[in-house]
Design an enzyme around this catalytic site. Structure first.
Site, PDB file in Angstrom:
ATOM      1  N   ASN A  11       0.872  -1.182   0.000  1.00  0.00           N
ATOM      2  CA  ASN A  11       0.000   0.000   0.000  1.00  0.00           C
ATOM      3  C   ASN A  11       0.904   1.227   0.000  1.00  0.00           C
ATOM      4  O   ASN A  11       1.502   1.555   1.018  1.00  0.00           O
ATOM      5  CB  ASN A  11      -0.893  -0.042   1.246  1.00  0.00           C
ATOM      6  CG  ASN A  11      -1.700   1.233   1.430  1.00  0.00           C
ATOM      7  OD1 ASN A  11      -1.807   2.044   0.518  1.00  0.00           O
ATOM      8  ND2 ASN A  11      -2.275   1.396   2.622  1.00  0.00           N
ATOM      9  N   LYS A  13       0.023   4.230  -0.250  1.00  0.00           N
ATOM     10  CA  LYS A  13      -0.648   5.403   0.357  1.00  0.00           C
ATOM     11  C   LYS A  13      -0.450   6.636  -0.531  1.00  0.00           C
ATOM     12  O   LYS A  13      -0.405   6.500  -1.750  1.00  0.00           O
ATOM     13  CB  LYS A  13      -0.134   5.625   1.786  1.00  0.00           C
ATOM     14  CG  LYS A  13      -0.170   4.349   2.624  1.00  0.00           C
ATOM     15  CD  LYS A  13       0.056   4.606   4.075  1.00  0.00           C
ATOM     16  CE  LYS A  13       0.131   3.292   4.813  1.00  0.00           C
ATOM     17  NZ  LYS A  13       0.117   3.463   6.256  1.00  0.00           N
ATOM     18  N   HIS A  98      -9.373   0.843   5.168  1.00  0.00           N
ATOM     19  CA  HIS A  98      -8.084   1.105   5.829  1.00  0.00           C
ATOM     20  C   HIS A  98      -8.316   2.053   7.004  1.00  0.00           C
ATOM     21  O   HIS A  98      -9.130   2.971   6.925  1.00  0.00           O
ATOM     22  CB  HIS A  98      -7.096   1.707   4.834  1.00  0.00           C
ATOM     23  CG  HIS A  98      -5.698   1.726   5.368  1.00  0.00           C
ATOM     24  ND1 HIS A  98      -5.282   2.654   6.292  1.00  0.00           N
ATOM     25  CD2 HIS A  98      -4.649   0.901   5.143  1.00  0.00           C
ATOM     26  CE1 HIS A  98      -4.016   2.398   6.603  1.00  0.00           C
ATOM     27  NE2 HIS A  98      -3.612   1.333   5.925  1.00  0.00           N
ATOM     28  N   GLU A 100      -6.718   4.467   8.077  1.00  0.00           N
ATOM     29  CA  GLU A 100      -6.520   5.896   7.792  1.00  0.00           C
ATOM     30  C   GLU A 100      -7.776   6.492   7.163  1.00  0.00           C
ATOM     31  O   GLU A 100      -8.095   7.659   7.399  1.00  0.00           O
ATOM     32  CB  GLU A 100      -5.270   6.084   6.905  1.00  0.00           C
ATOM     33  CG  GLU A 100      -4.002   5.868   7.728  1.00  0.00           C
ATOM     34  CD  GLU A 100      -2.801   5.367   6.951  1.00  0.00           C
ATOM     35  OE1 GLU A 100      -2.795   5.439   5.710  1.00  0.00           O
ATOM     36  OE2 GLU A 100      -1.851   4.888   7.606  1.00  0.00           O
ATOM     37  N   GLU A 168      -5.172  -5.359  10.663  1.00  0.00           N
ATOM     38  CA  GLU A 168      -4.179  -4.314  10.867  1.00  0.00           C
ATOM     39  C   GLU A 168      -4.469  -3.577  12.173  1.00  0.00           C
ATOM     40  O   GLU A 168      -5.295  -2.635  12.188  1.00  0.00           O
ATOM     41  CB  GLU A 168      -4.223  -3.310   9.719  1.00  0.00           C
ATOM     42  CG  GLU A 168      -3.941  -3.902   8.364  1.00  0.00           C
ATOM     43  CD  GLU A 168      -3.348  -2.862   7.413  1.00  0.00           C
ATOM     44  OE1 GLU A 168      -2.249  -3.103   6.917  1.00  0.00           O
ATOM     45  OE2 GLU A 168      -3.970  -1.800   7.215  1.00  0.00           O
ATOM     46  N   GLY A 174       2.661   1.947  10.927  1.00  0.00           N
ATOM     47  CA  GLY A 174       3.623   3.034  10.824  1.00  0.00           C
ATOM     48  C   GLY A 174       4.331   3.383  12.115  1.00  0.00           C
ATOM     49  O   GLY A 174       4.990   4.422  12.211  1.00  0.00           O
ATOM     50  N   SER A 213       3.527  -2.396  10.382  1.00  0.00           N
ATOM     51  CA  SER A 213       4.971  -2.409  10.633  1.00  0.00           C
ATOM     52  C   SER A 213       5.648  -3.723  10.260  1.00  0.00           C
ATOM     53  O   SER A 213       6.578  -4.162  10.949  1.00  0.00           O
ATOM     54  CB  SER A 213       5.263  -2.033  12.097  1.00  0.00           C
ATOM     55  OG  SER A 213       4.875  -0.691  12.343  1.00  0.00           O
ATOM     56  N   GLY A 235       4.845   1.285   4.570  1.00  0.00           N
ATOM     57  CA  GLY A 235       6.132   1.932   4.316  1.00  0.00           C
ATOM     58  C   GLY A 235       7.159   1.055   3.617  1.00  0.00           C
ATOM     59  O   GLY A 235       7.862   1.510   2.705  1.00  0.00           O
TER      60      GLY A 235
HETATM   61  C1  PEP Z   1      -0.720  -0.002   6.265  1.00  0.00           C
HETATM   62  O1  PEP Z   1      -0.922   1.199   6.329  1.00  0.00           O
HETATM   63  O2  PEP Z   1      -1.527  -0.743   5.678  1.00  0.00           O
HETATM   64  C2  PEP Z   1       0.485  -0.511   6.887  1.00  0.00           C
HETATM   65  C3  PEP Z   1       0.517  -1.767   7.204  1.00  0.00           C
HETATM   66  O3  PEP Z   1       1.503   0.394   7.094  1.00  0.00           O
HETATM   67  P1  PEP Z   1       2.970   0.082   7.687  1.00  0.00           P
HETATM   68  O4  PEP Z   1       3.434  -1.199   7.063  1.00  0.00           O
HETATM   69  O5  PEP Z   1       3.790   1.259   7.247  1.00  0.00           O
HETATM   70  O6  PEP Z   1       2.823  -0.037   9.154  1.00  0.00           O
END
Ligand code: PEP
Length: 262
Positions: A11, A13, A98, A100, A168, A174, A213, A235
C-alpha cells in the site's frame, strides 16, 4: 485444511510520482526472477499511477490495486473514484476500510461494506481492513471490535475469490510496534471463525493478511504465525529492496519445500 496461496500487498498510500514506477519495475523483475516464491504480489499505488502501473506490469506476476473506492458506481462525487474506474485503469484489487480512511474520513463499517460491495460488483477483489486502536486494545475490546468490523464491513455476497481480509491493529501501523506472532494467530483464528457465519463452509479458503509495521527483519516470524496468509505492507512496500525482503519469506518457504508449483 484448504490451501491458501500467500499474498503480499503493498500500500503506497499518498506516496509516488511517475519516477516511482522505476521501483515498481524493479519489484516486477524481482518477482519474475523468483524472489517471492509462488506468493501472489499486489501493489496499490496512488490512483494517479494505476493506469501506468498496470501497463508496466501487464503480463507479469504483479497485480495492481487501488487504495479506496466509492460505494456508488458513478455520479456527482467530486474528487472520488469508482470501482469501475479502477478496474478500467487496470486494477484487479482495491483496499477498503483502511484505518486511515476510517479515522481521517470517518468511514463506518456500513460505508466500508458498501465500498466492498461496489468493488465486487465491478469485478475487483476487495482487501477489507479491520483492526483495533490502541485504546480498544488497552480496554480489552480487541475481539469485540474485530467481531463488529467483520460483521459490519464484509459483504454477505463475499467469498474466498472476491475478498481478502487484512488484520491491521491501528497502533501497529507506521509505528514500528507489532503484536506478538501468537497474538496475531489468535486474532486471525477469531476472524476466520466469524467469517464462517457470513460464508458457511468457505471461510477456510479466505486469505487473512497481517498488516502493521511488517519489515524484512520481522516478516519471517509474523508470516509464519498460524492462519497468516500474507501481509499488507505500507512503508516497506515503497522500495523493491524492503518489499522483496518481506515477500522473500515465501521464496525461502518454497525452497525448503522443494516445491514451486502454484
Ligand atoms: C498499512 O498502512 O496498511 C500498513 C501496514 O503500514 P505500515 O506497514 O507502514 O505499518
Amino acid at each position: 485444511m484448504i490451501p491458501r496461496r500467500p499474498l503480499v500487498a503493498g500500500n503506497w498510500k499518498m506516496n509516488g510520482l511517475k519516477a516511482s514506477l522505476a521501483e515498481l519495475a524493479a519489484i516486477r523483475d524481482a518477482v519474475a526472477a523468483g524472489h517471492a516464491g509462488d506468493a501472489e504480489i499486489v501493489v496499490c499505488p496512488p490512483a494517479t499511477l494505476i493506469a501506468a502501473a498496470a501497463e508496466l506490469c501487464a503480463g507479469s506476476r504483479i497485480a495492481i490495486g487501488g487504495q479506496w473506492c466509492h460505494a456508488q458506481s458513478s455520479g456527482a462525487h467530486t474528487g472520488d473514484i469508482s470501482a469501475a474506474m479502477l478496474k478500467d485503469a487496470g486494477a484487479i484489487f482495491v483496499i477498503v476500510g483502511h484505518s486511515e480512511r476510517r479515522i481521517e474520513h470517518a468511514e463506518t463499517d456500513g460505508l466500508v461494506r458498501g465500498q466492498a460491495e461496489a468493488a465486487l460488483g465491478a469485478g475487483l477483489t476487495a482487501i477489507v481492513c479491520i483492526g483495533e486502536t490502541a485504546a480498544e486494545r488497552r480496554e480489552g475490546r480487541t475481539l469485540a471490535v474485530l467481531e463488529r468490523q467483520v460483521g459490519g464491513s464484509v459483504p454477505t455476497a463475499a467469498g474466498p475469490g472476491s475478498i481478502v481480509i487484512a488484520y491491521e491493529p491501528v497502533w501497529a501501523i507506521g509505528t514500528g510496534l507489532t503484536p506478538t506472532p501468537a497474538d496475531v494467530a489468535d486474532a486471525h483464528a477469531f476472524i476466520r471463525r466469524h467469517l464462517d457465519a457470513l460464508m458457511p463452509g468457505e471461510a477456510g479458503a479466505v486469505r487473512i493478511l497481517y498488516g502493521g509495521s511488517v519489515k524484512p527483519a520481522n516478516a519471517a516470524e509474523l508470516l509464519a504465525a498460524a492462519d497468516v496468509d500474507g501481509a499488507l505492507v505500507g512503508g516497506a512496500s515503497l522500495t523493491c529492496k524492503d518489499f522483496m525482503g518481506i515477500a522473500g519469506v515465501y521464496r525461502s518457504a518454497d525452497a525448503s519445500r522443494g516445491d514451486r508449483s502454484p
